[in-house]
Write a protein that holds these residues in place. Sequence first.
Motif, PDB file in Angstrom:
ATOM      1  N   THR A  82       0.823  -1.212   0.000  1.00  0.00           N
ATOM      2  CA  THR A  82       0.000   0.000   0.000  1.00  0.00           C
ATOM      3  C   THR A  82       0.855   1.259   0.000  1.00  0.00           C
ATOM      4  O   THR A  82       0.555   2.238  -0.696  1.00  0.00           O
ATOM      5  N   VAL A 103      -6.755  -0.717  -0.521  1.00  0.00           N
ATOM      6  CA  VAL A 103      -6.438  -1.309   0.774  1.00  0.00           C
ATOM      7  C   VAL A 103      -7.587  -2.166   1.286  1.00  0.00           C
ATOM      8  O   VAL A 103      -7.371  -3.132   2.039  1.00  0.00           O
ATOM      9  N   GLN A 106      -6.920  -5.454   0.039  1.00  0.00           N
ATOM     10  CA  GLN A 106      -5.639  -5.982   0.503  1.00  0.00           C
ATOM     11  C   GLN A 106      -5.696  -6.445   1.953  1.00  0.00           C
ATOM     12  O   GLN A 106      -5.045  -7.417   2.326  1.00  0.00           O
ATOM     13  N   ASP A 107      -6.452  -5.717   2.762  1.00  0.00           N
ATOM     14  CA  ASP A 107      -6.487  -5.947   4.201  1.00  0.00           C
ATOM     15  C   ASP A 107      -7.926  -6.270   4.613  1.00  0.00           C
ATOM     16  O   ASP A 107      -8.796  -5.405   4.585  1.00  0.00           O
ATOM     17  N   LYS A 108      -8.159  -7.510   4.984  1.00  0.00           N
ATOM     18  CA  LYS A 108      -9.531  -7.952   5.266  1.00  0.00           C
ATOM     19  C   LYS A 108     -10.106  -7.292   6.522  1.00  0.00           C
ATOM     20  O   LYS A 108     -11.322  -7.074   6.602  1.00  0.00           O
ATOM     21  N   VAL A 110      -9.392  -4.172   7.554  1.00  0.00           N
ATOM     22  CA  VAL A 110      -9.768  -2.821   7.115  1.00  0.00           C
ATOM     23  C   VAL A 110     -11.077  -2.882   6.330  1.00  0.00           C
ATOM     24  O   VAL A 110     -11.955  -2.024   6.499  1.00  0.00           O
ATOM     25  N   ARG A 127     -10.734  -8.795  15.159  1.00  0.00           N
ATOM     26  CA  ARG A 127      -9.290  -9.027  15.106  1.00  0.00           C
ATOM     27  C   ARG A 127      -8.931  -9.941  16.281  1.00  0.00           C
ATOM     28  O   ARG A 127      -9.402  -9.722  17.407  1.00  0.00           O
ATOM     29  N   VAL A 150      -5.172 -11.797   7.472  1.00  0.00           N
ATOM     30  CA  VAL A 150      -5.600 -10.426   7.227  1.00  0.00           C
ATOM     31  C   VAL A 150      -5.131  -9.956   5.864  1.00  0.00           C
ATOM     32  O   VAL A 150      -5.841  -9.247   5.148  1.00  0.00           O
ATOM     33  N   ARG A 151      -3.952 -10.381   5.448  1.00  0.00           N
ATOM     34  CA  ARG A 151      -3.431 -10.028   4.130  1.00  0.00           C
ATOM     35  C   ARG A 151      -2.919 -11.276   3.416  1.00  0.00           C
ATOM     36  O   ARG A 151      -2.396 -12.197   4.043  1.00  0.00           O
ATOM     37  N   GLU A 177      -0.852 -12.920  10.603  1.00  0.00           N
ATOM     38  CA  GLU A 177      -1.856 -12.149  11.332  1.00  0.00           C
ATOM     39  C   GLU A 177      -3.245 -12.631  10.917  1.00  0.00           C
ATOM     40  O   GLU A 177      -3.545 -12.729   9.724  1.00  0.00           O
TER      41      GLU A 177
END
Length: 382
Positions: A82, A103, A106-108, A110, A127, A150-151, A177
Amino acid sequence: MSAISPIGPVVGIVGAGQLARMSQPPAIALGVELRVLANTPEESAARVVVDTRIGDYRDLEALRAFAQGCDVVTFDHEHVPTEHIKALIADGHTVRPGADALVHAQDKAVMRERLSAIGVPCPAWRRVPSAGDATAFADSHGWPIVLKAVRGGYDGRGVWVCRTPEEVAEAFATGVELMAEAFVPFEREVSVLVARSPHGQGVSYPVVETVQQDGICVEVIAPAPDLDPEAAARAQHIGLEIAHELGVTGLLAVEMFQTARGFVVNELAMRPHNSGHWTIEGATTSQFEQHLRAVLDLPLGSPRMTAQVVVMANLLGGDDPDLFKRYEHVLAHDPGIKLHFYGKEVRPGRKIGHVTALGSNLDEVRARARHAAVYLMTGEYT
């Protein structure tokens, strides 16, 4: 590297997989010059795009060199850091979709935070920094739970359906993560493909049903069978609403669970998507042409279907790499079938191509697509 000056606009695609490869034919028709950033000359798109640059998408300087001379930069995957995308934009390059939109693909975590904030239906989620946090989430929301990287996850990778604390511990042992989601008891999986241009024009393709095996899409049926028109309109509205709220430019694929109470959003992708490959023959404007139009801020094309029913079946690699020897049977048996191969080395379970069948009777069209796919993959008749 091409020494010929471009005549039309130059679209740079970071990534050289099959999505970039299938963007070449509509680019030719539109008078658009494609440039791709490939890791190696053997990648799918690098085999067919003249202006192929070799470089690492994780290397900011390689991205900067690639972007020079491009009218717009876009992607065939979501893995570019990002912060690198933000740096390209700060340098003055046009990048679509931009970092603030991308993003969310890219980031679940977020993505879940933003979708929940704007009222999009999502599973309960959290999380989970530790296995204990995940187990506590399961105690609150019921077993099983779904743990997701997450990514970086795709095609079933980075997803664990956990039924016990021991399975949770195994997922955390990977060291990535993770976030937790409540398991959704769904009736089927569907996908909505929408496009949005920088000046805000948006269109939606028909809702499709996606059939999954081991986390990999094996079949797409357009339109989704027996879907109430009001429900279809609701799903399309969700897709267009997300594109608007997130500021997406280009294509957005919204993968959803259909449940007894409505739709629940599962994943997002901001690029052409496997669930939209049927549009090459099955829609007035293919998803690949639509994405090029959108990122160039051209008027969007019609998403109207060219047949009553379209079925796309993915081809997965097996033990026999020589698929060409089976062309003759498939093409002679069904002259209406359409074959697409991605120029990729055949490996077991790898997506190496797809077949598309069109017609008016769902059972017949589905059988044709399955016959072609099974024979090409295995040499056996269905």
